[in-house]
Design a protein around this motif. Sequence first.
Motif, short mmCIF file in Angstrom:
data_model
loop_
_atom_site.label_atom_id
_atom_site.label_comp_id
_atom_site.label_asym_id
_atom_site.label_seq_id
_atom_site.Cartn_x
_atom_site.Cartn_y
_atom_site.Cartn_z
N THR A 279 69.25 51.47 48.33
CA THR A 279 69.23 52.46 49.41
C THR A 279 70.13 52.02 50.56
N VAL A 280 69.60 51.37 51.57
CA VAL A 280 70.36 51.09 52.80
C VAL A 280 71.40 50.00 52.60
N PHE A 281 72.61 50.25 53.11
CA PHE A 281 73.66 49.23 53.14
C PHE A 281 74.37 49.32 54.48
N PHE A 282 75.38 48.45 54.68
CA PHE A 282 76.10 48.39 55.95
C PHE A 282 77.60 48.46 55.73
N GLU A 283 78.29 48.89 56.75
CA GLU A 283 79.75 48.94 56.77
C GLU A 283 80.23 48.11 57.95
N LEU A 284 81.28 47.34 57.73
CA LEU A 284 82.01 46.71 58.83
C LEU A 284 83.30 47.49 59.02
N ILE A 285 83.63 47.81 60.25
CA ILE A 285 84.83 48.60 60.52
C ILE A 285 85.56 48.04 61.72
N GLU A 286 86.87 47.88 61.56
CA GLU A 286 87.76 47.42 62.65
C GLU A 286 88.77 48.53 62.89
N ARG A 287 88.70 49.14 64.07
CA ARG A 287 89.56 50.29 64.37
C ARG A 287 90.77 49.88 65.21
N HIS A 288 91.89 50.46 64.87
CA HIS A 288 93.12 50.31 65.66
C HIS A 288 93.68 51.71 65.90
N GLY A 289 93.01 52.44 66.79
CA GLY A 289 93.43 53.80 67.13
C GLY A 289 92.79 54.88 66.29
N SER A 290 92.59 54.65 65.03
CA SER A 290 92.03 55.66 64.14
C SER A 290 90.64 56.06 64.58
N LEU A 291 90.38 57.37 64.57
CA LEU A 291 89.06 57.90 64.87
C LEU A 291 88.35 58.37 63.60
N GLY A 292 89.00 58.17 62.45
CA GLY A 292 88.48 58.69 61.20
C GLY A 292 87.44 57.80 60.54
N PHE A 293 87.20 58.09 59.26
CA PHE A 293 86.16 57.40 58.51
C PHE A 293 86.68 56.85 57.18
N GLY A 294 88.01 56.66 57.10
CA GLY A 294 88.60 56.08 55.90
C GLY A 294 88.71 57.07 54.76
N LYS A 295 89.12 58.30 55.06
CA LYS A 295 89.22 59.34 54.04
C LYS A 295 90.07 58.89 52.86
N GLY A 296 91.14 58.17 53.12
CA GLY A 296 92.01 57.72 52.05
C GLY A 296 91.36 56.71 51.12
N ASN A 297 90.22 56.15 51.55
CA ASN A 297 89.52 55.15 50.74
C ASN A 297 88.33 55.71 49.97
N PHE A 298 88.05 57.00 50.16
CA PHE A 298 86.83 57.55 49.57
C PHE A 298 86.78 57.34 48.05
N LYS A 299 87.87 57.64 47.38
CA LYS A 299 87.86 57.53 45.92
C LYS A 299 87.59 56.08 45.48
N ALA A 300 88.29 55.11 46.10
CA ALA A 300 88.08 53.71 45.74
C ALA A 300 86.66 53.27 46.07
N LEU A 301 86.14 53.72 47.21
CA LEU A 301 84.78 53.35 47.59
C LEU A 301 83.77 53.91 46.61
N PHE A 302 83.90 55.20 46.28
CA PHE A 302 82.90 55.81 45.41
C PHE A 302 82.97 55.25 44.00
N GLU A 303 84.17 54.89 43.56
CA GLU A 303 84.27 54.26 42.23
C GLU A 303 83.59 52.90 42.24
N ALA A 304 83.71 52.16 43.36
CA ALA A 304 83.03 50.87 43.46
C ALA A 304 81.52 51.05 43.45
N ILE A 305 81.04 52.07 44.16
CA ILE A 305 79.59 52.36 44.15
C ILE A 305 79.14 52.75 42.76
N GLU A 306 79.96 53.56 42.07
CA GLU A 306 79.60 53.98 40.71
C GLU A 306 79.50 52.79 39.76
N ARG A 307 80.37 51.81 39.93
CA ARG A 307 80.29 50.63 39.06
C ARG A 307 78.95 49.92 39.27
N ASP A 308 78.51 49.83 40.52
CA ASP A 308 77.21 49.21 40.79
C ASP A 308 76.07 50.09 40.27
#
Length: 368
Positions: free
Chosen positions: A332-361
Amino acid sequence: MTVLTDDFPLDGIDAIHFAVGNALQAAHFYSTAFGMRVTAYRGPENGSRDVVSYVLESGSVRFVVSAPGHAGTALGEQVARHGDGVTDIALRVPDARLAYELAMSRGAQGLSAPEILEDETGKVVVSAIATYGETRHTFVERSAYSGVYLPGYVEHPPLVAPTERHFQAIDHVVGNVELGRMDEWVDFYHRVMGFTNMAEFIGDDIATNYSALMSKVVADGSRKVKFPLNEPAPARKRSQIDEYLQFYDGPGVQHVALSTGDIVRAVDAMRAAGVEFLDTPDSYYSDPELRARIGEVRVPVEHLQQRRILVDRDEDGYLLQIFTKPVQDRPTVFFELIERHGSLGFGKGNFKALFEAIERDQAQRGNL
């Protein structure tokens, strides 16, 4: 400084409250693995016989971990049903009475009418409303209080020698809700607290070959308080949201994103202390499209690859981010570490890689 969102006065996130099976062990984990510092305590030694709580801090981040003091308590029933998880996203306000009255007049479900808590160091006014699942928002007015946390808590020394701080602030808090209810809760934050939409992710933005979800981000006017809300979407296999809803037995907080000024140093220290992070394949870092898209960043891509840190860029700048695996027995609960340099987003370009990593787990757990 207080920022008015519509006419709802809000200062920021006061604390994240966790219900856990063993508060002492949870406090030790967040001290040793996350580098947080225990600052306050409440338990039978100072009159709290039903609940044992530890307060941990890192910069402006405050966690409160609470466990039942004996069988038969409401908190114990909650832990039995949901496992360890977030029960309360407490919000700091200049006027807890006004916040409660405004919320109630706009259709919120009240959980606790305004109450004054006092001790020799001053007074705190608190009130509370319900949000998705069994999660609540406690409004905390503490301008007239100089104590360690709240009346009823006493100062407590660190459980372990304090380490270098790994993170400084809460960036956002993500909630998972049932299929078809995301827009209902988006409307709740619009209507009750005057939040506005900050981002929306649907369709191919947030899907893989096997699973999908939909997400909208609501935020206050200052963007200090940001709440992404997810719901599952129909797909070939079970999504990460479906898995969460099954094992948490309902809606709740999926993850808390923590802002850091040096994600490389934080990841190295936390990994050395036993924190497990999601893996990212080497192909992510060798993709020429990634390198062309992100441009120049503070950390060489090779160093990010060694630590499996993700990177994304938008029109405002770039960000570095990484996600832990679930930090309790249930997925269930997990954590994210985020270091921002101007970006106000949420890592949209990483969604596919992130979800594939979650799917492997998920696949390793037999839950995909």
